[in-house]
Design a protein around this motif. Sequence first.
Motif, PDB file in Angstrom:
ATOM      1  N   MET A   1      48.938  30.521  58.135  1.00 64.18           N
ATOM      2  CA  MET A   1      48.443  31.088  59.375  1.00 64.18           C
ATOM      3  C   MET A   1      47.875  32.472  59.075  1.00 64.18           C
ATOM      4  O   MET A   1      48.408  33.221  58.283  1.00 64.18           O
ATOM      5  N   ARG A   2      46.801  32.781  59.755  1.00 65.12           N
ATOM      6  CA  ARG A   2      46.167  34.091  59.567  1.00 65.12           C
ATOM      7  C   ARG A   2      47.007  35.164  60.245  1.00 65.12           C
ATOM      8  O   ARG A   2      47.657  34.938  61.246  1.00 65.12           O
ATOM      9  N   SER A   3      46.943  36.363  59.705  1.00 67.80           N
ATOM     10  CA  SER A   3      47.688  37.465  60.304  1.00 67.80           C
ATOM     11  C   SER A   3      46.911  38.146  61.430  1.00 67.80           C
ATOM     12  O   SER A   3      47.500  38.790  62.279  1.00 67.80           O
ATOM     13  N   SER A   4      45.603  37.998  61.441  1.00 69.70           N
ATOM     14  CA  SER A   4      44.803  38.589  62.515  1.00 69.70           C
ATOM     15  C   SER A   4      44.101  37.461  63.275  1.00 69.70           C
ATOM     16  O   SER A   4      43.711  36.458  62.701  1.00 69.70           O
ATOM     17  N   PRO A   5      43.927  37.609  64.589  1.00 63.80           N
ATOM     18  CA  PRO A   5      43.331  36.531  65.386  1.00 63.80           C
ATOM     19  C   PRO A   5      41.830  36.402  65.143  1.00 63.80           C
ATOM     20  O   PRO A   5      41.162  37.352  64.757  1.00 63.80           O
ATOM     21  N   ARG A   6      41.330  35.195  65.393  1.00 60.56           N
ATOM     22  CA  ARG A   6      39.896  34.946  65.310  1.00 60.56           C
ATOM     23  C   ARG A   6      39.203  35.306  66.622  1.00 60.56           C
ATOM     24  O   ARG A   6      38.059  35.720  66.632  1.00 60.56           O
ATOM     25  N   VAL A   7      39.926  35.103  67.736  1.00 58.10           N
ATOM     26  CA  VAL A   7      39.362  35.350  69.067  1.00 58.10           C
ATOM     27  C   VAL A   7      40.432  36.019  69.926  1.00 58.10           C
ATOM     28  O   VAL A   7      41.603  35.669  69.845  1.00 58.10           O
ATOM     29  N   ARG A   8      40.006  36.959  70.749  1.00 57.55           N
ATOM     30  CA  ARG A   8      40.921  37.607  71.693  1.00 57.55           C
ATOM     31  C   ARG A   8      40.204  37.732  73.033  1.00 57.55           C
ATOM     32  O   ARG A   8      39.024  38.048  73.091  1.00 57.55           O
ATOM     33  N   CYS A   9      40.951  37.491  74.115  1.00 55.42           N
ATOM     34  CA  CYS A   9      40.400  37.658  75.459  1.00 55.42           C
ATOM     35  C   CYS A   9      40.493  39.132  75.830  1.00 55.42           C
ATOM     36  O   CYS A   9      41.544  39.752  75.686  1.00 55.42           O
ATOM     37  N   GLU A  10      39.395  39.677  76.322  1.00 52.06           N
ATOM     38  CA  GLU A  10      39.377  41.093  76.715  1.00 52.06           C
ATOM     39  C   GLU A  10      40.121  41.338  78.024  1.00 52.06           C
ATOM     40  O   GLU A  10      40.561  42.448  78.280  1.00 52.06           O
ATOM     41  N   ASP A  11      40.286  40.289  78.852  1.00 52.62           N
ATOM     42  CA  ASP A  11      40.945  40.459  80.143  1.00 52.62           C
ATOM     43  C   ASP A  11      42.459  40.264  80.074  1.00 52.62           C
ATOM     44  O   ASP A  11      43.221  41.115  80.506  1.00 52.62           O
ATOM     45  N   CYS A  12      42.907  39.109  79.537  1.00 48.63           N
ATOM     46  CA  CYS A  12      44.352  38.839  79.507  1.00 48.63           C
ATOM     47  C   CYS A  12      44.986  39.159  78.158  1.00 48.63           C
ATOM     48  O   CYS A  12      46.195  39.028  78.006  1.00 48.63           O
ATOM     49  N   ASP A  13      44.194  39.548  77.161  1.00 48.49           N
ATOM     50  CA  ASP A  13      44.652  39.950  75.836  1.00 48.49           C
ATOM     51  C   ASP A  13      45.309  38.816  75.046  1.00 48.49           C
ATOM     52  O   ASP A  13      46.030  39.055  74.099  1.00 48.49           O
ATOM     53  N   PHE A  14      45.059  37.557  75.439  1.00 51.98           N
ATOM     54  CA  PHE A  14      45.590  36.426  74.678  1.00 51.98           C
ATOM     55  C   PHE A  14      44.769  36.282  73.401  1.00 51.98           C
ATOM     56  O   PHE A  14      43.572  36.567  73.393  1.00 51.98           O
ATOM     57  N   ALA A  15      45.394  35.838  72.317  1.00 53.66           N
ATOM     58  CA  ALA A  15      44.714  35.712  71.028  1.00 53.66           C
ATOM     59  C   ALA A  15      44.822  34.285  70.501  1.00 53.66           C
ATOM     60  O   ALA A  15      45.842  33.622  70.694  1.00 53.66           O
ATOM     61  N   TRP A  16      43.771  33.830  69.828  1.00 55.81           N
ATOM     62  CA  TRP A  16      43.744  32.535  69.169  1.00 55.81           C
ATOM     63  C   TRP A  16      43.518  32.768  67.681  1.00 55.81           C
ATOM     64  O   TRP A  16      42.716  33.608  67.295  1.00 55.81           O
ATOM     65  N   TYR A  17      44.193  31.984  66.856  1.00 59.78           N
ATOM     66  CA  TYR A  17      44.151  32.182  65.412  1.00 59.78           C
ATOM     67  C   TYR A  17      43.437  31.065  64.656  1.00 59.78           C
ATOM     68  O   TYR A  17      42.987  31.264  63.549  1.00 59.78           O
ATOM     69  N   GLY A  18      43.340  29.885  65.216  1.00 58.10           N
ATOM     70  CA  GLY A  18      42.780  28.745  64.509  1.00 58.10           C
ATOM     71  C   GLY A  18      41.277  28.624  64.606  1.00 58.10           C
ATOM     72  O   GLY A  18      40.655  29.041  65.584  1.00 58.10           O
ATOM     73  N   ALA A  19      40.689  28.014  63.575  1.00 60.87           N
ATOM     74  CA  ALA A  19      39.244  27.802  63.543  1.00 60.87           C
ATOM     75  C   ALA A  19      38.810  26.802  64.607  1.00 60.87           C
ATOM     76  O   ALA A  19      37.745  26.958  65.215  1.00 60.87           O
ATOM     77  N   THR A  20      39.623  25.793  64.865  1.00 54.83           N
ATOM     78  CA  THR A  20      39.279  24.803  65.875  1.00 54.83           C
ATOM     79  C   THR A  20      39.265  25.431  67.265  1.00 54.83           C
ATOM     80  O   THR A  20      38.367  25.179  68.066  1.00 54.83           O
ATOM     81  N   ALA A  21      40.248  26.263  67.544  1.00 52.95           N
ATOM     82  CA  ALA A  21      40.293  26.961  68.837  1.00 52.95           C
ATOM     83  C   ALA A  21      39.097  27.887  68.981  1.00 52.95           C
ATOM     84  O   ALA A  21      38.479  27.951  70.054  1.00 52.95           O
ATOM     85  N   ALA A  22      38.736  28.589  67.926  1.00 55.14           N
ATOM     86  CA  ALA A  22      37.593  29.500  67.980  1.00 55.14           C
ATOM     87  C   ALA A  22      36.308  28.727  68.265  1.00 55.14           C
ATOM     88  O   ALA A  22      35.483  29.156  69.078  1.00 55.14           O
ATOM     89  N   HIS A  23      36.148  27.582  67.628  1.00 51.15           N
ATOM     90  CA  HIS A  23      34.954  26.770  67.864  1.00 51.15           C
ATOM     91  C   HIS A  23      34.918  26.288  69.312  1.00 51.15           C
ATOM     92  O   HIS A  23      33.880  26.363  69.979  1.00 51.15           O
ATOM     93  N   GLY A  24      36.037  25.793  69.808  1.00 46.98           N
ATOM     94  CA  GLY A  24      36.103  25.329  71.186  1.00 46.98           C
ATOM     95  C   GLY A  24      35.801  26.432  72.183  1.00 46.98           C
ATOM     96  O   GLY A  24      35.111  26.214  73.175  1.00 46.98           O
ATOM     97  N   LEU A  25      36.302  27.624  71.912  1.00 53.52           N
ATOM     98  CA  LEU A  25      36.046  28.754  72.802  1.00 53.52           C
ATOM     99  C   LEU A  25      34.584  29.172  72.766  1.00 53.52           C
ATOM    100  O   LEU A  25      34.031  29.608  73.776  1.00 53.52           O
ATOM    101  N   ARG A  26      33.926  29.016  71.626  1.00 54.95           N
ATOM    102  CA  ARG A  26      32.489  29.293  71.556  1.00 54.95           C
ATOM    103  C   ARG A  26      31.729  28.325  72.455  1.00 54.95           C
ATOM    104  O   ARG A  26      30.781  28.703  73.131  1.00 54.95           O
ATOM    105  N   VAL A  27      32.173  27.070  72.463  1.00 48.95           N
ATOM    106  CA  VAL A  27      31.521  26.062  73.298  1.00 48.95           C
ATOM    107  C   VAL A  27      31.757  26.360  74.771  1.00 48.95           C
ATOM    108  O   VAL A  27      30.829  26.306  75.580  1.00 48.95           O
ATOM    109  N   ILE A  28      32.998  26.682  75.127  1.00 50.81           N
ATOM    110  CA  ILE A  28      33.332  26.973  76.521  1.00 50.81           C
ATOM    111  C   ILE A  28      32.676  28.263  76.983  1.00 50.81           C
ATOM    112  O   ILE A  28      32.161  28.358  78.088  1.00 50.81           O
TER     113      ILE A  28
END
Length: 75
Positions: A1-28
């Motif tokens: 697992m990565r130590s730093s997140p790939r994506v973070r929400c600026e509003d709720c400050d939630f973080a995602w670490y996986g490449a699949t989640a990052a790709h899905g969030l790019r689509v959304i």
Amino acid sequence: MRSSPRVRCEDCDFAWYGATAAHGLRVIGACARCGGRLDFLAADEPAAPAAAPITERLAGMSPAAVLGTPTSWAR
């Protein structure tokens, strides 16, 4: 697992670490939790693959004609 997140929400400050989640969030295009703006932190992400070309042989066919009848319909 990565130590730093790939994506973070600026509003709720939630973080995602996986490449699949990052790709899905790019689509959304927005946070899946609150709909907020996303900050993509990983600069080393590969570019999204290009869409597969549509061939004339498959143009206009329904998904069931290619993949078969859904198993949920077999009851």
